[in-house]
Design a protein around this motif. Structure first.
Motif, PDB file in Angstrom:
ATOM      1  N   MET A 103       0.823  -1.207   0.000  1.00  0.00           N
ATOM      2  CA  MET A 103       0.000   0.000   0.000  1.00  0.00           C
ATOM      3  C   MET A 103       0.848   1.243   0.000  1.00  0.00           C
ATOM      4  N   HIS A 104       2.022   1.169   0.646  1.00  0.00           N
ATOM      5  CA  HIS A 104       2.854   2.361   0.608  1.00  0.00           C
ATOM      6  C   HIS A 104       4.158   2.157  -0.148  1.00  0.00           C
ATOM      7  N   SER A 105       4.130   1.301  -1.172  1.00  0.00           N
ATOM      8  CA  SER A 105       5.306   1.133  -1.998  1.00  0.00           C
ATOM      9  C   SER A 105       5.496   2.418  -2.801  1.00  0.00           C
ATOM     10  N   ASP A 106       6.688   2.608  -3.270  1.00  0.00           N
ATOM     11  CA  ASP A 106       7.006   3.814  -4.021  1.00  0.00           C
ATOM     12  C   ASP A 106       6.149   3.860  -5.287  1.00  0.00           C
ATOM     13  N   PRO A 107       5.343   4.902  -5.477  1.00  0.00           N
ATOM     14  CA  PRO A 107       4.409   4.888  -6.602  1.00  0.00           C
ATOM     15  C   PRO A 107       5.093   4.940  -7.963  1.00  0.00           C
ATOM     16  N   SER A 108       6.138   5.711  -8.110  1.00  0.00           N
ATOM     17  CA  SER A 108       6.806   5.742  -9.404  1.00  0.00           C
ATOM     18  C   SER A 108       8.193   6.295  -9.228  1.00  0.00           C
ATOM     19  N   PRO A 109       9.159   5.602  -9.826  1.00  0.00           N
ATOM     20  CA  PRO A 109      10.516   6.120  -9.747  1.00  0.00           C
ATOM     21  C   PRO A 109      10.579   7.449 -10.509  1.00  0.00           C
ATOM     22  N   VAL A 110      11.575   8.245 -10.221  1.00  0.00           N
ATOM     23  CA  VAL A 110      11.732   9.493 -10.959  1.00  0.00           C
ATOM     24  C   VAL A 110      11.839   9.169 -12.459  1.00  0.00           C
ATOM     25  N   ARG A 111      11.061   9.847 -13.266  1.00  0.00           N
ATOM     26  CA  ARG A 111      11.063   9.564 -14.708  1.00  0.00           C
ATOM     27  C   ARG A 111      12.383   9.972 -15.372  1.00  0.00           C
ATOM     28  N   PRO A 112      12.946   9.077 -16.121  1.00  0.00           N
ATOM     29  CA  PRO A 112      14.098   9.498 -16.921  1.00  0.00           C
ATOM     30  C   PRO A 112      13.588  10.397 -18.050  1.00  0.00           C
ATOM     31  N   VAL A 113      14.439  11.189 -18.610  1.00  0.00           N
ATOM     32  CA  VAL A 113      13.998  12.022 -19.741  1.00  0.00           C
ATOM     33  C   VAL A 113      14.821  11.703 -20.975  1.00  0.00           C
ATOM     34  N   GLY A 114      14.445  12.277 -22.103  1.00  0.00           N
ATOM     35  CA  GLY A 114      15.221  12.099 -23.318  1.00  0.00           C
ATOM     36  C   GLY A 114      15.271  10.661 -23.769  1.00  0.00           C
ATOM     37  N   ARG A 115      16.433  10.199 -24.185  1.00  0.00           N
ATOM     38  CA  ARG A 115      16.566   8.849 -24.721  1.00  0.00           C
ATOM     39  C   ARG A 115      16.139   7.789 -23.710  1.00  0.00           C
ATOM     40  N   GLY A 116      16.517   7.992 -22.436  1.00  0.00           N
ATOM     41  CA  GLY A 116      16.112   7.043 -21.395  1.00  0.00           C
ATOM     42  C   GLY A 116      14.610   6.839 -21.372  1.00  0.00           C
ATOM     43  N   ALA A 117      13.873   7.942 -21.430  1.00  0.00           N
ATOM     44  CA  ALA A 117      12.413   7.861 -21.388  1.00  0.00           C
ATOM     45  C   ALA A 117      11.862   7.136 -22.606  1.00  0.00           C
ATOM     46  N   LYS A 118      12.489   7.401 -23.742  1.00  0.00           N
ATOM     47  CA  LYS A 118      12.032   6.740 -24.978  1.00  0.00           C
ATOM     48  C   LYS A 118      12.245   5.245 -24.907  1.00  0.00           C
ATOM     49  N   VAL A 119      13.415   4.848 -24.413  1.00  0.00           N
ATOM     50  CA  VAL A 119      13.710   3.421 -24.277  1.00  0.00           C
ATOM     51  C   VAL A 119      12.709   2.778 -23.326  1.00  0.00           C
ATOM     52  N   ARG A 120      12.508   3.450 -22.197  1.00  0.00           N
ATOM     53  CA  ARG A 120      11.559   2.947 -21.210  1.00  0.00           C
ATOM     54  C   ARG A 120      10.179   2.723 -21.835  1.00  0.00           C
ATOM     55  N   ALA A 121       9.699   3.720 -22.549  1.00  0.00           N
ATOM     56  CA  ALA A 121       8.369   3.631 -23.162  1.00  0.00           C
ATOM     57  C   ALA A 121       8.317   2.507 -24.193  1.00  0.00           C
ATOM     58  N   ALA A 122       9.396   2.405 -25.000  1.00  0.00           N
ATOM     59  CA  ALA A 122       9.427   1.372 -26.042  1.00  0.00           C
ATOM     60  C   ALA A 122       9.444  -0.025 -25.424  1.00  0.00           C
ATOM     61  N   VAL A 123      10.223  -0.177 -24.355  1.00  0.00           N
ATOM     62  CA  VAL A 123      10.321  -1.489 -23.698  1.00  0.00           C
ATOM     63  C   VAL A 123       9.003  -1.838 -23.000  1.00  0.00           C
ATOM     64  N   HIS A 124       8.378  -0.851 -22.364  1.00  0.00           N
ATOM     65  CA  HIS A 124       7.062  -1.087 -21.753  1.00  0.00           C
ATOM     66  C   HIS A 124       6.053  -1.546 -22.802  1.00  0.00           C
ATOM     67  N   ALA A 125       5.999  -0.826 -23.887  1.00  0.00           N
ATOM     68  CA  ALA A 125       5.026  -1.155 -24.936  1.00  0.00           C
ATOM     69  C   ALA A 125       5.291  -2.550 -25.479  1.00  0.00           C
ATOM     70  N   ALA A 126       6.575  -2.859 -25.680  1.00  0.00           N
ATOM     71  CA  ALA A 126       6.935  -4.177 -26.211  1.00  0.00           C
ATOM     72  C   ALA A 126       6.570  -5.284 -25.220  1.00  0.00           C
ATOM     73  N   THR A 127       6.755  -5.010 -23.931  1.00  0.00           N
ATOM     74  CA  THR A 127       6.423  -6.007 -22.900  1.00  0.00           C
ATOM     75  C   THR A 127       4.937  -6.326 -22.921  1.00  0.00           C
ATOM     76  N   LEU A 128       4.130  -5.277 -22.967  1.00  0.00           N
ATOM     77  CA  LEU A 128       2.684  -5.463 -22.997  1.00  0.00           C
ATOM     78  C   LEU A 128       2.259  -6.203 -24.266  1.00  0.00           C
ATOM     79  N   ALA A 129       2.844  -5.802 -25.385  1.00  0.00           N
ATOM     80  CA  ALA A 129       2.491  -6.435 -26.663  1.00  0.00           C
ATOM     81  C   ALA A 129       2.858  -7.917 -26.660  1.00  0.00           C
ATOM     82  N   GLU A 130       4.033  -8.241 -26.118  1.00  0.00           N
ATOM     83  CA  GLU A 130       4.451  -9.650 -26.039  1.00  0.00           C
ATOM     84  C   GLU A 130       3.512 -10.437 -25.121  1.00  0.00           C
ATOM     85  N   LEU A 131       3.167  -9.809 -24.001  1.00  0.00           N
ATOM     86  CA  LEU A 131       2.267 -10.476 -23.049  1.00  0.00           C
ATOM     87  C   LEU A 131       0.927 -10.775 -23.709  1.00  0.00           C
TER      88      LEU A 131
END
Lengths: 209, 209
Positions: free
Chosen positions: B1-29
């Motif tokens: 219930m009190h776990s960390d809600p979201s790590p600090v968002r990376p920006v720039g390329r890091g954020a893009k990679v994160r988004a791409a990997v998230h999307a790919a994970t969901l799509a694979e699932l």
């Protein structure tokens, strides 16, 4: 919601066969899972002929549905304590007790994993749930007669409100599920009922599910 | 219930990679299910190196948990409408909308069938749920500040009360799930909160789960 809660009970040998076949169905389900459940194995385990099973149940799905409904009816009796609060508490506590027992955990697993996406399992789940609602309805009827609940209280809405937080914890959050959970569910349900939030739906009235 | 809600968002390329990997994970699932989910396939689908994935997530479970939490955070934004009733209605309605969409149905199926009994899936479910609770908590804090809810209202209890009937219908009864369901859940939750049935647990006080 208004399916027939229980067919007239057979007596004598019929009742014994029914009980033996129900027990065998549950045991097979828990031992081997839904995929491996066959009328043949159930008959063998119950010590009866396959044709005896088919005379009473048209297929393994109706057998499973019937066995689960009967199991829950025995395991979670509908109380009549003379008061709505104590009735709901008894009901919620037996639900908790039933689903935290090893058999209950196995039933939950059978209904929610592996075969959960199969239409026949979804139908069985729905039937068992409707059977529970129909059996429990007198709890609300009696409370209305005693003047404890408003006459337009929707029994199905009330029972769904009662059991929803228990199932949420069992299936989703894995919080501990105990008497505290049950009693808290009763508090929320009665507060909602008394505030008029569990009324029967009427034309354009958005209170149903 | 009190776990960390979201790590600090990376920006720039890091954020893009994160988004791409998230999307790919969901799509694979959604395409292949949990059993066939591998970091290798996710990396390939996202167009990044496997080591890039491993630099950010220690295994496929933490990747899956993070991707699901992020998906729900995007799909079910936490509202701030200025009133508790409209906030809860917006929240409940987006939950309904999310889980009745094809993607939402597939996410539910992935979390509740086949792999549902695996401890790592149970842990992911729990984490995603806790993440939701932590993100939504300000809705209650703001309502308390506005004087709409009592100061000892338990946010986790309140949100569990809100979502429980929706999950019950999605997972168990297969009743239709729509705006009516969402609005009814809000009515019940507010009635319970106003009646004091959703208070924080205290010593020996049985209000928690």
């Amino acid at each position: 919601m208004h399916s027939d809660p229980s067919p007239v009970r057979p007596v004598g040998r019929g009742a014994k066969v029914r009980a033996a076949v129900h027990a065998a169905t549950l045991a097979e389900l828990l031992d081997k899972g839904y995929a491996a459940l066959t009328v043949e194995n159930v008959a063998q385990r119950a010590g009866v002929h396959k044709t005896t099973v088919y005379r009473r149940w048209k297929d393994r799905e109706s057998l499973l549905t019937d066995a689960l409904a009967e199991h829950m009816a025995m395991d979670i009796p509908v109380p009549d304590t003379g008061g709505i609060e104590t009735d709901l508490r008894a009901l919620a506590r037996s639900l908790v007790q039933s689903f935290t027992s090893p058999t209950g955990q196995a039933v939950l697993a059978a209904m929610f994993t592996g075969a959960a996406h199969l239409p026949e399992i979804a139908a069985a789940r729905r039937h068992v749930f409707d059977d529970r609602l129909a059996r429990a309805e007198p709890v609300v009827t009696r409370a209305v007669e005693r003047g404890e609940l408003a006459g337009d209280t929707d029994p199905a809405e009330l029972f769904k409100t009662l059991v929803a937080p228990i199932y949420l914890r069992l299936l989703m959050t894995a919080d501990p599920v105990d008497e505290t959970t049950a009693d808290q569910a009763v508090r929320v349900t009665l507060a909602a009922a008394r505030a008029g939030a569990l009324r029967r739906a009427r034309d354009g009235d958005p209170a149903s599910g």
